[in-house]
Design an enzyme around this catalytic site. Structure first.
Site, PDB file in Angstrom:
ATOM      1  N   CYS A   7       5.437   5.456   2.406  1.00  0.00           N
ATOM      2  CA  CYS A   7       4.238   5.695   1.596  1.00  0.00           C
ATOM      3  C   CYS A   7       2.996   5.825   2.472  1.00  0.00           C
ATOM      4  CB  CYS A   7       4.056   4.540   0.620  1.00  0.00           C
ATOM      5  SG  CYS A   7       4.071   2.948   1.453  1.00  0.00           S
ATOM      6  N   ASN A  36      13.022   3.156  -0.046  1.00  0.00           N
ATOM      7  CA  ASN A  36      12.695   3.539   1.340  1.00  0.00           C
ATOM      8  C   ASN A  36      12.612   2.349   2.294  1.00  0.00           C
ATOM      9  OD1 ASN A  36      10.259   2.758   0.170  1.00  0.00           O
ATOM     10  ND2 ASN A  36       9.057   4.312   1.235  1.00  0.00           N
ATOM     11  N   GLU A  90      -0.507  -6.820  -1.108  1.00  0.00           N
ATOM     12  CA  GLU A  90       0.676  -7.586  -0.714  1.00  0.00           C
ATOM     13  C   GLU A  90       0.521  -7.980   0.749  1.00  0.00           C
ATOM     14  OE1 GLU A  90       3.953  -4.945  -1.846  1.00  0.00           O
ATOM     15  OE2 GLU A  90       4.205  -6.229  -3.610  1.00  0.00           O
ATOM     16  N   GLU A 101       1.951  -0.802  -6.052  1.00  0.00           N
ATOM     17  CA  GLU A 101       1.912  -0.198  -4.710  1.00  0.00           C
ATOM     18  C   GLU A 101       2.526   1.183  -4.864  1.00  0.00           C
ATOM     19  OE1 GLU A 101       0.544  -1.534  -2.120  1.00  0.00           O
ATOM     20  OE2 GLU A 101       0.328  -3.615  -2.754  1.00  0.00           O
TER      21      GLU A 101
HETATM   22  P1  NAP Z   1      10.321   5.604  -8.046  1.00  0.00           P
HETATM   23  O1  NAP Z   1      11.172   6.702  -8.513  1.00  0.00           O
HETATM   24  O2  NAP Z   1       9.021   5.377  -8.704  1.00  0.00           O
HETATM   25  O3  NAP Z   1      11.225   4.292  -8.100  1.00  0.00           O
HETATM   26  C1  NAP Z   1      10.777   3.022  -7.689  1.00  0.00           C
HETATM   27  C2  NAP Z   1      11.507   1.958  -8.486  1.00  0.00           C
HETATM   28  O4  NAP Z   1      11.163   2.097  -9.850  1.00  0.00           O
HETATM   29  C3  NAP Z   1      13.031   2.060  -8.426  1.00  0.00           C
HETATM   30  O5  NAP Z   1      13.574   0.773  -8.514  1.00  0.00           O
HETATM   31  C4  NAP Z   1      13.343   2.857  -9.683  1.00  0.00           C
HETATM   32  O6  NAP Z   1      14.650   2.653 -10.181  1.00  0.00           O
HETATM   33  C5  NAP Z   1      12.329   2.275 -10.633  1.00  0.00           C
HETATM   34  N1  NAP Z   1      12.006   3.128 -11.764  1.00  0.00           N
HETATM   35  C6  NAP Z   1      12.194   4.455 -11.937  1.00  0.00           C
HETATM   36  N2  NAP Z   1      11.771   4.842 -13.155  1.00  0.00           N
HETATM   37  C7  NAP Z   1      11.323   3.724 -13.770  1.00  0.00           C
HETATM   38  C8  NAP Z   1      10.768   3.452 -15.040  1.00  0.00           C
HETATM   39  N3  NAP Z   1      10.588   4.405 -15.940  1.00  0.00           N
HETATM   40  N4  NAP Z   1      10.411   2.177 -15.328  1.00  0.00           N
HETATM   41  C9  NAP Z   1      10.579   1.194 -14.425  1.00  0.00           C
HETATM   42  N5  NAP Z   1      11.123   1.387 -13.211  1.00  0.00           N
HETATM   43  C10 NAP Z   1      11.455   2.636 -12.878  1.00  0.00           C
HETATM   44  O7  NAP Z   1       9.975   5.734  -6.495  1.00  0.00           O
HETATM   45  P2  NAP Z   1      10.987   5.949  -5.292  1.00  0.00           P
HETATM   46  O8  NAP Z   1      11.349   7.375  -5.261  1.00  0.00           O
HETATM   47  O9  NAP Z   1      12.092   4.951  -5.314  1.00  0.00           O
HETATM   48  O10 NAP Z   1      10.086   5.553  -4.055  1.00  0.00           O
HETATM   49  C11 NAP Z   1       9.268   6.450  -3.429  1.00  0.00           C
HETATM   50  C12 NAP Z   1       7.836   6.276  -3.870  1.00  0.00           C
HETATM   51  O11 NAP Z   1       7.441   4.919  -3.631  1.00  0.00           O
HETATM   52  C13 NAP Z   1       6.885   7.122  -3.084  1.00  0.00           C
HETATM   53  O12 NAP Z   1       5.917   7.668  -3.950  1.00  0.00           O
HETATM   54  C14 NAP Z   1       6.239   6.130  -2.117  1.00  0.00           C
HETATM   55  O13 NAP Z   1       4.978   6.501  -1.653  1.00  0.00           O
HETATM   56  C15 NAP Z   1       6.195   4.897  -2.949  1.00  0.00           C
HETATM   57  N6  NAP Z   1       6.105   3.701  -2.115  1.00  0.00           N
HETATM   58  C16 NAP Z   1       4.916   3.021  -2.096  1.00  0.00           C
HETATM   59  C17 NAP Z   1       4.786   1.907  -1.278  1.00  0.00           C
HETATM   60  C18 NAP Z   1       3.502   1.149  -1.233  1.00  0.00           C
HETATM   61  O14 NAP Z   1       3.510   0.046  -0.708  1.00  0.00           O
HETATM   62  N7  NAP Z   1       2.411   1.669  -1.772  1.00  0.00           N
HETATM   63  C19 NAP Z   1       5.864   1.482  -0.482  1.00  0.00           C
HETATM   64  C20 NAP Z   1       7.053   2.210  -0.533  1.00  0.00           C
HETATM   65  C21 NAP Z   1       7.161   3.322  -1.370  1.00  0.00           C
HETATM   66  P3  NAP Z   1      15.803   3.739  -9.894  1.00  0.00           P
HETATM   67  O15 NAP Z   1      15.979   3.788  -8.447  1.00  0.00           O
HETATM   68  O16 NAP Z   1      16.970   3.159 -10.607  1.00  0.00           O
HETATM   69  O17 NAP Z   1      15.323   5.035 -10.474  1.00  0.00           O
END
Ligand code: NAP
Length: 489
Positions: free
Chosen positions: A289, A156, A467, A255
């Protein structure tokens, strides 16, 4: 369209060389606004991940041993180059992620600001000399780089979520391996090219792109040389990583997801509150997020807010982020559109009133893209999915409340604790409410809270670690205490 489109085919960065994956596997990157392929990137294997860890490990001693000043200079140069390339990197981001081009360029600026901020922090990693308990001793406290660090980042904010980790890691003296989301690897590569062109030594930053995130994390968590892993993404994956970290007691920063309440008291500046709500809720098509996911409005101004919000949301232009004037781009993929629609239909079925939106948009040149109409729902209750789950789409659900006590109870009624917002002109209430909201980040009379100089992070199931800000570098440092005996008085 504002700009010409060119396809990009990227490579892995390992030990200062841009290389293909062993075996030559690649995967395509798709434009969520059109469904077209805009580029490709290597599908790294376990051997490639190990090679990246080798490279980061080899580079560690030199980088950790360099002066903080020289690291700071390279961080500043990286920030300058990222900024100079904001047009190019912004375009790549819009093509693979979908956000409107001005928003994408804004994110590139935001990404550069982390490199700049942590250049300053690199020079201020002070230790301490503590008055001893035994007068013959001297007590020194020093802060040192953790070692090899890994960054796993989401789609995102594909530029800023990466530099928010790389900036402090580089400043502290850590070397890094970055694994960006598979939907947005091209922005990550463009940022790393700028950092490399700034003259950062080989192996200090390494890039692994892969469709097998589980394999990459098993390699990272299973290698004792990797001492720190920083993850931004979903709470679900974050919990998996906590379990994985136990075997080698890895240092983790998480995060994770959020479910931000946005509270409007009846003494608020109503026009400003609506504008800030729109900024918080609809930026990046609601895929942040920290975006408002539950909107609580005090009953005295509830109808007025519902109407004004509906009118303003109706004016938000949806479309390809390369078009001038577009405010809402596509969602990242079809599943994201399904989820937004599921939340909306569930709310309507359980009694919410649809004020505006509430449908996929497929007409004209939106055909082929993942577009969802900006939506406002009136009368959301705690039985609805939208009240509990992160929607990650352009949907605002409103709920009325009567008292301050009730607003705080509603706002805190979630397992998440990342960001919360409220609007009031009563400054005593402002302090009271800010203290009682169970969140890591509070926006009081503002809907935009992220900045490099502020500590960003959550409580509860939104994760741990911070962060940005002065504390951001601590995540990449260990504290060592040296007791020197026999010095005498
Ligand atoms: P995600 O599915 O958890 O993916 C995040 C990252 O983790 C991607 O690089 C993904 O790779 C990787 N990943 C997926 N499965 C994994 C596993 N089993 N082991 C290690 N890495 C793995 O999340 P997203 O859909 O990309 O992002 C949206 C989420 O991020 C939302 O819940 C949002 O709230 C959160 N977010 C939080 C913050 C914060 O600062 N708190 C900031 C931005 C977003 P792939 O893409 O290859 O699957």
């Amino acid at each position: 369209m504002a700009t010409t489109v060119t396809r990009r085919d990227e490579r892995l960065l390992i030990g200062g060389e841009w290389v293909d994956a062993t075996g030559g596997g690649r995967f395509d990157v798709t434009n969520p606004a059109t469904g077209e392929i805009v580029g490709s990137t290597p599908d790294a294997t376990a051997d490639d991940v190990r090679a990246a860890i080798d490279a980061a490990s080899d580079a560690l001693e030199g980088w950790r041993g360099a002066t903080a000043l020289s690291r700071a200079r390279l961080l500043r140069r990286s920030a300058d180059l990222i900024r100079e390339r904001a047009g190019e990197i912004g375009l790549i981001m819009t093509l693979e992620q979908g956000k409107p081009l001005p928003e994408a360029k804004g994110e590139v600026e935001y990404a550069a600001s982390f490199m700049e901020w942590f250049a300053g922090e690199a020079e201020r990693t002070y230790g301490q000399i503590v008055p001893p308990m035994n007068p013959a001793n001297r007590v020194l406290v020093m802060r040192q780089a953790v070692g090899v660090a890994a960054a796993i980042t989401p789609w995102n904010f594909p530029a800023a979520m990466m530099t928010r980790k790389l900036g402090p890691a580089m400043a502290a003296g850590c070397t890094s391996i970055v694994k960006p989301a598979s939907a947005t690897p091209l922005t990550a590569a463009a940022i790393l090219r700028a950092i490399e062109d700034a003259g950062v030594p080989k192996g200090v930053v390494n890039l692994i792109t892969s469709r097998s995130a589980g394999m990459v994390s098993r390699e990272l968590f299973g290698d004792r040389r990797v001492r720190k892993i920083s993850f931004t993404g979903s709470t679900e994956v974050g919990k998996e990583l906590i379990r994985l970290s136990a075997d080698q007691v890895k240092k983790l920063s998480l995060e994770l997801g959020g479910h931000a309440p946005f509270v409007i008291f009846d003494d608020a500046d109503i026009d400003d509150a609506v504008d800030q709500l729109i900024a918080s809720k609809f930026r990046n098509a609601g895929q942040t997020c920290v975006c408002a996911n539950r909107v609580y409005v005090q009953r005295g101004v509830y109808q007025q807010i519902v109407e004004r919000l509906g009118q303003k949301v109706a004016r938000l232009v949806v479309g390809n982020g390369l078009r001038d004037g577009v405010a809402i781009g596509p969602l990242i993929d079809d599943r994201a559109v399904d989820k937004a629609d599921e939340h909306v239909q569930d709310a309507i079925a359980r009694g919410a009133r649809l004020v505006i939106g509430g449908e996929r948009l497929t007409a004209g040149d939106l055909k082929g893209g993942n577009f969802y109409a900006p939506t406002v729902l009136d009368g959301v209750t705690d039985e609805m999915l939208i009240y509990r789950e992160e929607t990650f789409g352009p949907v605002a659900g409103l709920t009325p409340f009567d008292t301050e006590e009730q607003a705080i109870a509603y706002a805190n009624d979630t397992v998440y604790g990342l960001a919360a917002y409220f609007h009031t002109r009563d400054y005593a209430r402002l302090l009271r409410v800010a203290e009682r909201l169970d969140y890591g980040i509070i926006g009081a009379n503002t809907g935009i809270i992220s900045a490099a100089n502020a500590p960003f992070g959550g409580v509860k199931e939104s994760g741990y670690g911070r962060e940005g800000g002065a504390v951001g570098i601590d995540e990449y440092m260990t504290v060592k205490y040296v007791c020197v005996g026999g010095v005498g008085q």
